[in-house]
Design a protein around this motif. Structure first.
Motif, PDB file in Angstrom:
ATOM      1  N   PHE A 125       0.837  -1.199   0.000  1.00  0.00           N
ATOM      2  CA  PHE A 125       0.000   0.000   0.000  1.00  0.00           C
ATOM      3  C   PHE A 125       0.877   1.256   0.000  1.00  0.00           C
ATOM      4  O   PHE A 125       0.603   2.220  -0.733  1.00  0.00           O
ATOM      5  N   ILE A 126       1.954   1.251   0.804  1.00  0.00           N
ATOM      6  CA  ILE A 126       2.882   2.381   0.813  1.00  0.00           C
ATOM      7  C   ILE A 126       3.509   2.550  -0.566  1.00  0.00           C
ATOM      8  O   ILE A 126       3.604   3.664  -1.095  1.00  0.00           O
ATOM      9  N   ARG A 127       3.922   1.439  -1.145  1.00  0.00           N
ATOM     10  CA  ARG A 127       4.541   1.471  -2.465  1.00  0.00           C
ATOM     11  C   ARG A 127       3.569   2.037  -3.504  1.00  0.00           C
ATOM     12  O   ARG A 127       3.949   2.862  -4.349  1.00  0.00           O
ATOM     13  N   GLN A 128       2.324   1.616  -3.439  1.00  0.00           N
ATOM     14  CA  GLN A 128       1.313   2.091  -4.377  1.00  0.00           C
ATOM     15  C   GLN A 128       1.065   3.592  -4.193  1.00  0.00           C
ATOM     16  O   GLN A 128       0.899   4.329  -5.171  1.00  0.00           O
ATOM     17  N   THR A 129       1.064   4.039  -2.935  1.00  0.00           N
ATOM     18  CA  THR A 129       0.824   5.454  -2.662  1.00  0.00           C
ATOM     19  C   THR A 129       1.975   6.316  -3.176  1.00  0.00           C
ATOM     20  O   THR A 129       1.755   7.376  -3.774  1.00  0.00           O
ATOM     21  N   VAL A 130       3.205   5.871  -2.955  1.00  0.00           N
ATOM     22  CA  VAL A 130       4.364   6.606  -3.461  1.00  0.00           C
ATOM     23  C   VAL A 130       4.301   6.703  -4.980  1.00  0.00           C
ATOM     24  O   VAL A 130       4.562   7.767  -5.569  1.00  0.00           O
ATOM     25  N   ASP A 131       3.935   5.611  -5.623  1.00  0.00           N
ATOM     26  CA  ASP A 131       3.842   5.602  -7.079  1.00  0.00           C
ATOM     27  C   ASP A 131       2.733   6.538  -7.562  1.00  0.00           C
ATOM     28  O   ASP A 131       2.889   7.251  -8.561  1.00  0.00           O
ATOM     29  N   GLN A 132       1.621   6.579  -6.837  1.00  0.00           N
ATOM     30  CA  GLN A 132       0.494   7.421  -7.235  1.00  0.00           C
ATOM     31  C   GLN A 132       0.805   8.902  -7.030  1.00  0.00           C
ATOM     32  O   GLN A 132       0.449   9.737  -7.865  1.00  0.00           O
ATOM     33  N   TRP A 133       1.479   9.232  -5.931  1.00  0.00           N
ATOM     34  CA  TRP A 133       1.727  10.632  -5.599  1.00  0.00           C
ATOM     35  C   TRP A 133       2.955  11.199  -6.294  1.00  0.00           C
ATOM     36  O   TRP A 133       3.029  12.399  -6.531  1.00  0.00           O
ATOM     37  N   THR A 134       3.950  10.353  -6.589  1.00  0.00           N
ATOM     38  CA  THR A 134       5.201  10.874  -7.172  1.00  0.00           C
ATOM     39  C   THR A 134       5.551  10.242  -8.507  1.00  0.00           C
ATOM     40  O   THR A 134       6.461  10.720  -9.186  1.00  0.00           O
TER      41      THR A 134
END
Length: 423
Positions: A125-134
């Motif tokens: 989930f953290i990885r997905q969020t980083v990918d989505q935001w940056t």
């Protein structure tokens, strides 16, 4: 059990460029070092073409042309800002967080039983969020120690079925992975140790982890012994959560052309010193020793060569550009020689201490508080209006000596003129 993780951005420099230019996705892309000299980052497509890390650009010009390889100069302003954005995103989800480099950071979970639906899914989930935001892809490795976390991270990168996250959560799984993990990929095992270990038949991390401790200490010193303990799941490296004060700061990019005039070298030295002083103030530090060095291109077979270096201990630590320049200028004059084609001038600041350690002296000059006030005003104005809008006159304005950046990309996030517009 405490879980330590490491997040590592995949092909970070290339990913930063692709983040704002999706046309680069799927294409071979490389980023170059200072003066566009050597390859310092490659996309997976460029790796498949046989382009190696550190390879000079001139050696691969034909390959670049034949396969339409996209070439970019290093854009450290963009890379640094994207690094802060990635780390800032991750810190929303984890408590203990320790940036290790521009594209790597360690973190820890002291208690993870409450994490639902589980540690690995939470990290995805953290990885997905980083990918989505940056739009920066990262891989995460999890284990009991920092060394094993690096092993897990490398495994996650090379095995797509892991979906970017891999956890060495059992001794059986740890031994299975270490048995397939070559020693040359281990964190902290350099080339000399690799050759020495292979001469003794040690080729995998599992074999190394089972060597007698007295043998390891004899051939790899105490650091090697710590490595063995870490591979066995016993933490020996601390996860520092507070930023450490730098022991030294060096600013010394090569000139973009050969320089023969003292005034030009002095301008470059003053600019580099200003960069180093900015770093000091940013970390709340001050330097007690200034070193200036100057040299020609040692690989140039034509013409005479010269290398000079001088240092001075300051009467008190300082972070003021003006004050540091007063001590650096005589050093440059002392090592200067006419008649040479110089390639580089550099500035090193040592004996770095927290700025609070400055104190009044009885038998030497005391720190002048006006220098600190001036530096703070300059930093605030430059932060608001742009770097070097306010500078010491010695820095000049010509900058004809600056490094070559023929393939520079826009900064995208730090310059108004480079911000993307939507039409």
């Amino acid at each position: 059990m405490r879980v330590i993780g490491i997040a590592d951005a995949n092909n970070f420099y290339v990913s930063c460029l692709r983040s704002f230019n999706p046309k680069l996705i799927g294409q071979p892309v490389i980023a170059l070092s200072n003066n566009d000299g050597c390859v310092v980052a490659r996309s997976n497509e460029a790796k498949k073409l046989g382009i190696k890390m550190g390879q000079p650009l001139y050696q691969i010009q034909k390959k670049v042309a034949d396969y339409n390889v996209q070439v970019f100069s290093s854009n450290y302003e963009l890379f640094g800002d994207m690094s802060r954005r990635v780390f800032g995103t991750m810190q929303r989800f984890v408590g203990e967080f320790f940036p290790y480099s521009v594209d790597e950071a360690f973190f820890a979970f002291d208690s993870y039983e409450h994490i639902d639906p589980g540690v690995e899914e939470f990290c995805r989930f953290i990885r997905q969020t980083v990918d989505q935001w940056t739009r920066i892809p990262i891989s995460i490795g999890l284990a009991e120690t920092m060394t094993l976390a690096k092993v897990a991270n490398k495994w996650a990168k090379s095995h797509p079925e892991c979906q970017g996250v891999f956890w060495l959560d059992t001794p059986e799984k740890r031994d299975e992975i270490l048995d397939q993990f070559p020693i040359e990929d281990l964190w902290g095992v350099g080339r000399q140790y690799q050759e020495r270990l292979k001469r003794h038949g040690i080729k995998t991390a599992l074999q190394l982890s089972r060597m007698p401790h007295d043998w390891i200490q004899q051939f790899m010193t105490v650091e090697g012994l710590r490595l063995i303990y870490e591979l066995q799941g016993i933490p020996c490296r601390s996860l520092d959560t507070e930023p450490l004060h730098k022991k030294s700061i060096c600013v010394a990019p090569s000139f973009g052309r050969k320089v023969t005039q003292y005034s030009t070298v002095y301008e470059a030295m003053a600019t580099y010193l200003a960069r180093a002083a900015e770093k000091l103030r940013r970390h709340g530090s001050a330097a007690g020793v200034v070193t200036v060095f100057l040299h020609t291109n040692r690989f140039d077979r034509i013409g005479p060569h010269h290398y000079g270096s001088q240092s001075v201990a300051l009467p008190h630590p300082s972070s003021s550009t003006t004050e540091l320049l007063n001590y650096a200028e005589p050093l440059l004059k002392a090592i200067w020689r006419d008649g040479y084609d110089f390639q580089k001038v550099g500035v090193i600041l040592n004996e770095i201490v927290p700025v609070e350690h400055q104190q009044k002296l009885i038998f030497a000059d005391s720190p002048d508080p006006r220098y600190n006030v001036l530096s703070q005003v300059v930093d605030r104005l430059n932060q608001k209006h742009g770097r070097d809008k306010l500078r010491v006159a010695a820095q000049g304005y010509d900058k004809s000596w600056k490094i070559k950046q023929r393939y520079q990309s826009p900064c995208y996030t730090t310059k108004w003129s480079d911000i993307l517009t939507v039409k």
